[in-house]
Enzyme design. Sequence first.
Site, PDB file in Angstrom:
ATOM      1  N   THR A  60      -3.865  -9.706   7.651  1.00 43.65           N
ATOM      2  CA  THR A  60      -4.708 -10.118   6.533  1.00 43.65           C
ATOM      3  C   THR A  60      -5.819 -11.013   7.082  1.00 43.65           C
ATOM      4  OG1 THR A  60      -2.731 -10.067   5.153  1.00 43.65           O
ATOM      5  CG2 THR A  60      -4.629 -11.251   4.261  1.00 43.65           C
ATOM      6  N   ASP A  84       2.165 -10.860  10.942  1.00 45.19           N
ATOM      7  CA  ASP A  84       1.728 -10.844   9.539  1.00 45.19           C
ATOM      8  C   ASP A  84       2.274 -12.059   8.790  1.00 45.19           C
ATOM      9  OD1 ASP A  84       0.251  -9.814   7.455  1.00 45.19           O
ATOM     10  OD2 ASP A  84       1.779  -8.386   6.805  1.00 45.19           O
ATOM     11  N   LYS A  99       1.985 -14.996   6.568  1.00 46.25           N
ATOM     12  CA  LYS A  99       1.073 -15.442   5.510  1.00 46.25           C
ATOM     13  C   LYS A  99       1.941 -15.900   4.337  1.00 46.25           C
ATOM     14  CE  LYS A  99       0.477 -10.621   4.023  1.00 46.25           C
ATOM     15  NZ  LYS A  99      -0.479  -9.547   3.787  1.00 46.25           N
ATOM     16  N   ASN A 112       4.580 -13.694   2.682  1.00 46.26           N
ATOM     17  CA  ASN A 112       5.712 -13.252   3.502  1.00 46.26           C
ATOM     18  C   ASN A 112       6.654 -14.404   3.856  1.00 46.26           C
ATOM     19  OD1 ASN A 112       4.969 -10.577   3.449  1.00 46.26           O
ATOM     20  ND2 ASN A 112       3.792 -10.672   5.353  1.00 46.26           N
ATOM     21  N   GLN A 130       0.820  -1.218   0.000  1.00 48.83           N
ATOM     22  CA  GLN A 130       0.000   0.000   0.000  1.00 48.83           C
ATOM     23  C   GLN A 130       0.854   1.268   0.000  1.00 48.83           C
ATOM     24  OE1 GLN A 130      -2.754   0.398   3.260  1.00 48.83           O
ATOM     25  NE2 GLN A 130      -4.075   1.783   2.141  1.00 48.83           N
ATOM     26  N   ASP A 154       9.036  -8.944   5.657  1.00 47.81           N
ATOM     27  CA  ASP A 154       8.031  -7.913   5.987  1.00 47.81           C
ATOM     28  C   ASP A 154       7.711  -7.842   7.482  1.00 47.81           C
ATOM     29  OD1 ASP A 154       6.171  -5.935   6.004  1.00 47.81           O
ATOM     30  OD2 ASP A 154       4.875  -6.797   4.471  1.00 47.81           O
TER      31      ASP A 154
END
Length: 485
Positions: A185, A144, A146, A149, A28, A166
């Site tokens: 997420t 985070d 996922k 990553n 983002q 990340d």
Amino acid sequence: MGTLGMAVFNQQKVEDFYDIGEELGSGQFAIVKRCKEKSTGVEYAAKFIKKRQSRASRRGVRREEIEREVDILQELQHPNIITLHDVYENRTDMVLILELVSGGELFDFLAQKESLSEEEATEFIKQILSGVQYLHSKKIAHFDLKPENIMLLDNNIQRPRIKLIDFGLAHRIKDGVEFKNIFGTPEFVAPEIVNYEQLGLEADMWSIGVITYILLSGASPFLGDSKQETLANISAVNFEFDEEFFGSTSELAKSFIKQLLVKDTRKRLKIQDALNHPWIKDKSATVEVQTKVESQQMKTKRLKEYTIQSHSSMPPNNTYANFERFANVLEDISLVEMGLEKVAQNRESLQDDVEALLSIYTEKEAWYKEESESIRQELSQVRYKFRKAEVLRKGLQEDLRTTDTSLASIDSRYLTREAHLGSLRQELNAELRWLQEVMGSLNGEAGNKGFGSISALNNEVNEALKELLSKDCGGDLHPQVQPDI
């Protein structure tokens, strides 16, 4: 590199020291580009993070959040975790020079394979657990974890090395310090994040459970048709091992997942327990003979479908300018939507609060009226008693003054009477002396006369004197003054 305490990083132009190459990915408010250090020729990844320019702005990342990410990365040195090489800063961006992880995502690598055995899967999960164990030993939660990553350092070797990347959401967990947040997420977040409860290292363990489930089946355990449905499934821990996806999966693998996808954080497997789980620890136990090659191929087929679907739902990698423009527009739209939802929710909750307050106020008002009426009656009774007591006090004061006056008058009369009696005593004593002399002379003459007549005379004189005295003193003669003649 600048020290975090001063929060001043290398202010020189990053382009003077690195040749910036093609874009590798974007988020983002961040964009990652390949770069080469001019002095050594070593390749790195440059992560450009857009800084938020003012407190009021919604665009960009707050400086303290970037500093937190840098602070955490500076402390990490582990084979399964990306390393930070340098940090540069300019007016608009913070530039993190990171280890170049060029092997792509783990899931993409596995999806390209013909088939996948549980033993191969555990080889990669072990590496993920190893990196997380290192983080958790330092009381750092990634928050985070996922598939996107979990990267591979190089995919051209027999046993590629996992790299966790990340650390934008990573936090240090401090004992006794409350930490709550809504981030991550939706598909991979733990129930405590969904329910805005105290967060800790346990959230990462839940995410590992979700990743393992997807890795073995190509299906996502909690994914719903909407974000709300996904979050509701997570909060209710609504998942199952569908026979279609897990028909040939070992019971040990399922038990590993089940012990991670536990709502109560106290009962969820901790990192050390996960590493010691027989499915991970004991290789011979992890492999159950899988005769159906089709079932293994089905796994990778579904995993391939999952990775294609997840990539298609991710925003495409645009140039920096386009990325920024689209991100800003999307962010503004989502902010407006969120704002409207919040306003509606706040209005409803405000309405409920107002109604509740009104009913409380009405009850309180009636109670206060009742209380004040009884207090008013009590006060008037107290006033009446006080006035009575005041009148009584004044009467007593008056009586005391009268008594004082009477006592003073009695005292004065007593003193006067005492003085009068004193002078009478003196007169009486003089009279007595005179009588004694008379009696002495009478006694002398009595020698020649008869005794009886003298005695009779004495008695008469005595009685006459007593009577005289008695009349003189008003019959109140002091005993000391009684004559003895």
